[in-house]
Motif scaffolding. Structure first.
Motif, mmCIF file in Angstrom:
data_model
loop_
_atom_site.group_PDB
_atom_site.id
_atom_site.type_symbol
_atom_site.label_atom_id
_atom_site.label_comp_id
_atom_site.label_asym_id
_atom_site.label_seq_id
_atom_site.Cartn_x
_atom_site.Cartn_y
_atom_site.Cartn_z
ATOM 1 N N ARG A 58 -10.238 -2.898 -0.443
ATOM 2 C CA ARG A 58 -9.156 -3.556 0.293
ATOM 3 C C ARG A 58 -8.021 -2.583 0.520
ATOM 4 O O ARG A 58 -7.703 -1.770 -0.334
ATOM 5 C CB ARG A 58 -8.617 -4.771 -0.486
ATOM 6 C CG ARG A 58 -9.625 -5.878 -0.667
ATOM 7 C CD ARG A 58 -9.990 -6.524 0.660
ATOM 8 N NE ARG A 58 -10.861 -7.659 0.497
ATOM 9 C CZ ARG A 58 -12.181 -7.623 0.626
ATOM 10 N NH1 ARG A 58 -12.783 -6.490 0.902
ATOM 11 N NH2 ARG A 58 -12.897 -8.712 0.477
ATOM 12 N N ARG A 59 -7.391 -2.703 1.665
ATOM 13 C CA ARG A 59 -6.227 -1.896 2.003
ATOM 14 C C ARG A 59 -4.972 -2.712 1.716
ATOM 15 O O ARG A 59 -4.890 -3.881 2.090
ATOM 16 C CB ARG A 59 -6.292 -1.495 3.470
ATOM 17 C CG ARG A 59 -5.230 -0.526 3.885
ATOM 18 C CD ARG A 59 -5.639 0.117 5.219
ATOM 19 N NE ARG A 59 -4.535 0.768 5.849
ATOM 20 C CZ ARG A 59 -4.089 1.974 5.525
ATOM 21 N NH1 ARG A 59 -4.669 2.636 4.558
ATOM 22 N NH2 ARG A 59 -3.074 2.512 6.161
ATOM 23 N N VAL A 60 -4.021 -2.087 1.051
ATOM 24 C CA VAL A 60 -2.764 -2.742 0.703
ATOM 25 C C VAL A 60 -1.662 -2.078 1.527
ATOM 26 O O VAL A 60 -1.437 -0.872 1.415
ATOM 27 C CB VAL A 60 -2.455 -2.575 -0.807
ATOM 28 C CG1 VAL A 60 -1.161 -3.273 -1.156
ATOM 29 C CG2 VAL A 60 -3.613 -3.089 -1.633
ATOM 30 N N PRO A 61 -0.967 -2.840 2.365
ATOM 31 C CA PRO A 61 0.070 -2.238 3.202
ATOM 32 C C PRO A 61 1.289 -1.811 2.375
ATOM 33 O O PRO A 61 1.518 -2.311 1.274
ATOM 34 C CB PRO A 61 0.436 -3.359 4.173
ATOM 35 C CG PRO A 61 0.036 -4.619 3.484
ATOM 36 C CD PRO A 61 -1.118 -4.279 2.600
ATOM 37 N N ALA A 62 2.059 -0.902 2.905
ATOM 38 C CA ALA A 62 3.317 -0.507 2.265
ATOM 39 C C ALA A 62 4.235 -1.723 2.194
ATOM 40 O O ALA A 62 4.138 -2.646 3.001
ATOM 41 C CB ALA A 62 3.976 0.607 3.078
ATOM 42 N N GLY A 63 5.136 -1.707 1.205
ATOM 43 C CA GLY A 63 6.109 -2.796 1.079
ATOM 44 C C GLY A 63 5.610 -3.980 0.278
ATOM 45 O O GLY A 63 6.155 -5.070 0.376
ATOM 46 N N VAL A 64 4.565 -3.789 -0.542
ATOM 47 C CA VAL A 64 3.959 -4.879 -1.293
ATOM 48 C C VAL A 64 4.299 -4.742 -2.777
ATOM 49 O O VAL A 64 4.333 -3.652 -3.317
ATOM 50 C CB VAL A 64 2.430 -4.869 -1.078
ATOM 51 C CG1 VAL A 64 1.722 -5.830 -1.997
ATOM 52 C CG2 VAL A 64 2.097 -5.188 0.366
ATOM 53 N N GLU A 65 4.522 -5.878 -3.431
ATOM 54 C CA GLU A 65 4.806 -5.884 -4.866
ATOM 55 C C GLU A 65 3.586 -6.314 -5.682
ATOM 56 O O GLU A 65 3.355 -5.842 -6.786
ATOM 57 C CB GLU A 65 5.960 -6.824 -5.166
ATOM 58 C CG GLU A 65 6.396 -6.779 -6.594
ATOM 59 C CD GLU A 65 7.698 -7.536 -6.827
ATOM 60 O OE1 GLU A 65 8.009 -7.773 -7.984
ATOM 61 O OE2 GLU A 65 8.394 -7.876 -5.864
ATOM 62 N N ALA A 66 2.781 -7.229 -5.150
ATOM 63 C CA ALA A 66 1.565 -7.704 -5.826
ATOM 64 C C ALA A 66 0.506 -7.955 -4.768
ATOM 65 O O ALA A 66 0.829 -8.249 -3.603
ATOM 66 C CB ALA A 66 1.860 -8.983 -6.594
ATOM 67 N N PHE A 67 -0.734 -7.846 -5.172
ATOM 68 C CA PHE A 67 -1.842 -8.011 -4.230
ATOM 69 C C PHE A 67 -3.001 -8.639 -4.970
ATOM 70 O O PHE A 67 -3.284 -8.275 -6.110
ATOM 71 C CB PHE A 67 -2.245 -6.654 -3.662
ATOM 72 C CG PHE A 67 -3.221 -6.718 -2.521
ATOM 73 C CD1 PHE A 67 -2.775 -6.992 -1.240
ATOM 74 C CD2 PHE A 67 -4.569 -6.528 -2.728
ATOM 75 C CE1 PHE A 67 -3.667 -7.051 -0.173
ATOM 76 C CE2 PHE A 67 -5.466 -6.579 -1.683
ATOM 77 C CZ PHE A 67 -5.019 -6.839 -0.396
ATOM 78 N N ALA A 68 -3.685 -9.608 -4.348
ATOM 79 C CA ALA A 68 -4.833 -10.284 -4.971
ATOM 80 C C ALA A 68 -6.074 -10.103 -4.131
ATOM 81 O O ALA A 68 -6.029 -10.168 -2.903
ATOM 82 C CB ALA A 68 -4.535 -11.773 -5.131
ATOM 83 N N VAL A 69 -7.183 -9.859 -4.805
ATOM 84 C CA VAL A 69 -8.507 -9.853 -4.186
ATOM 85 C C VAL A 69 -9.253 -10.999 -4.844
ATOM 86 O O VAL A 69 -9.436 -11.004 -6.068
ATOM 87 C CB VAL A 69 -9.233 -8.523 -4.417
ATOM 88 C CG1 VAL A 69 -10.641 -8.573 -3.830
ATOM 89 C CG2 VAL A 69 -8.446 -7.358 -3.840
ATOM 90 N N ILE A 70 -9.676 -11.961 -4.061
ATOM 91 C CA ILE A 70 -10.322 -13.141 -4.588
ATOM 92 C C ILE A 70 -11.791 -13.116 -4.192
ATOM 93 O O ILE A 70 -12.125 -13.045 -3.024
ATOM 94 C CB ILE A 70 -9.642 -14.429 -4.093
ATOM 95 C CG1 ILE A 70 -8.190 -14.425 -4.539
ATOM 96 C CG2 ILE A 70 -10.383 -15.662 -4.602
ATOM 97 C CD1 ILE A 70 -7.358 -15.536 -3.956
ATOM 98 N N GLY A 71 -12.659 -13.194 -5.217
ATOM 99 C CA GLY A 71 -14.109 -13.225 -4.992
ATOM 100 C C GLY A 71 -14.715 -11.953 -4.545
ATOM 101 O O GLY A 71 -14.246 -10.933 -4.356
#
Length: 71
Positions: A58-71
């Motif tokens: 998964r790619r996480v964009p700039a400006g993120v504090e938390a990120f979830a990958v589900i399943g």
């Protein structure tokens, strides 16, 4: 019930540079403590199963504090 992740681990990259590799905890969470928030660059997370096989990317964009990958 949390996603079953015993033995799972994740790697996070900025471009082609590996920043960190971490294992999931018993709640199915992985934390990259060496990344400050909010992020200022786009990141890529690769998740591997307990056999070391790539499970998700998964790619996480700039400006993120938390990120979830589900399943």
């Amino acid at each position: 019930m949390p996603f079953s992740t015993p033995g799972f681990f994740a790697r996070i990259f900025a471009g082609n540079r590996l920043i960190s590799t971490r294992s999931f905890d018993r709640f199915g969470v992985v934390r990259f403590n060496n990344i400050s928030t909010l992020t200022n660059v786009a990141l890529t997370i690769q998740i591997f199963n307990s056999n070391g096989v790539l499970f998700r990317t998964r790619r996480v964009p700039a400006g993120v504090e938390a990120f979830a990958v589900i399943g």
